[in-house]
Design an enzyme around this catalytic site. Sequence first.
Site, PDB file in Angstrom:
ATOM      1  CG  ASP A 132     143.253  65.529  89.967  1.00 26.66           C
ATOM      2  OD1 ASP A 132     143.689  64.539  90.591  1.00 26.66           O
ATOM      3  OD2 ASP A 132     142.890  65.472  88.785  1.00 26.66           O
ATOM      4  CG  ASP A 330     144.542  60.442  91.535  1.00 24.36           C
ATOM      5  OD1 ASP A 330     144.517  61.693  91.626  1.00 24.36           O
ATOM      6  OD2 ASP A 330     143.961  59.826  90.638  1.00 24.36           O
TER       7      ASP A 330
END
Length: 454
Positions: A132, A330
């Site tokens: 992430d 992201d």
Amino acid sequence: MEAIFNVQSKFALERGLSKIKAIRNENYKRHGTKSYVYLLNRFGFEPTKPGPYFQGASFHQRGLAHPDFHEARGGRVHKKKHLKKKQTPEGATDPNGTETGEVGAEDQQNDSEYLCEVTIGTPGQKLLLDFDTGSSDLWVFSTELSKSLQSNHTVFNPKNSSTFKALTGQKWQISYGDGSSASGDCGSDDVTVGGLTIKNQTVELASTLAQQFAQGTGDGLLGLAWPSINTVTTNGKPTPANTPVANMITQEDVPSESELFTAAFYSERDANAQSFYTFGYIDQDLVTASGQQIAWTDVDNSQGFWMFPSTSSSVNGKAISQSGNSAIADTGTTLALVSDDVCDALYKAIPGAKYDDQQQGYVFPMSTDVSSLPEFKVSVGNTQFVIQPEDLAFAPADNNNWYGGVQSRGDNPFDILGDVFLKSVYAIFDQGNQRFGAVPKIQATQNLNPPSNQ
């Protein structure tokens, strides 16, 4: 760039580095509204489009409890946002409902689309983690959790690692606007990703975990944002721990030309393409296949994100100026969230598209032919990249419509470019030089058929 490639190639060969397969999570179920609600919780922005979900405020009193009362009195009052949903009295979600309710695990997508194998400890324990770039904690399911929360997960056992060291006084906690959280204590151990071993890496052991985290498939998360937003505290004071990439650099595990990682995501509609990450080197074949030089732009890491200028978009060649606009790349986000002006321009160019209040998002007909979808571009620095048409169709919204892969960012001050964007580029996160790079990676054939796991 050729000299840098040569150094990276030599380093990768000498160290036996390899691509880390981003394994498609077979249990992941695409759902447009649930993915959007997850982002409302993750980033805490207020929607600017109508729908059942909104950020509500609750007031908390700081102070000592008076013996005649059961709550704090005196001290400072502070306001805290919580995600809420409008309901009818019967409990059915209704954008025009007059009552409000709590947002539960069933309202949002808590599973990861991709999982990657990471080895922790000596001998190595293999776990599947969510990589992430929007967060900075490396946390794992551990034997400190209750047996019920450990169910269906691979759990890290620090007692079985000869290189594990407890970090006394260090705690961590992640939380979202719906009140869900995970927390625990910390230790250090060897962590290996793609053949690269990072010594003395802080590993955050979950001892408590909200049910929505337990319902996911992965065994934890590996944050790839900047260390400043790591949640570790020592004796109650913030002491952010280094991420694996930050340690990779500070411990000089890699040469200066290799202080980076890369991500290549492919659609699940493309059965023969394997998504992957690399650490310490760039896949030259993908760069060469693009026919373009890497487009680099400086990163602003002041908020801990991979943030860069994104000051223009276009729909079928018609430019949309966004002076001063920024975006983040992201990998922990599935959708792409952009300004309302850009959303409106995009969906006006798709025949039959509309905003659906009930689903809190833009939808368009499943009967749409891929050839009629617009060419939609967003910029990374001074270079625009196409978001491939097939990824504009994120998930079935109902029997007749797709939930769009691009949605409103609400009052969030920057765009959030998740997997819907990243599947169209080969992304290079150059942490050592504080820059982000990309080349296009568009599939030759676009496919709007629903993925097999729907």
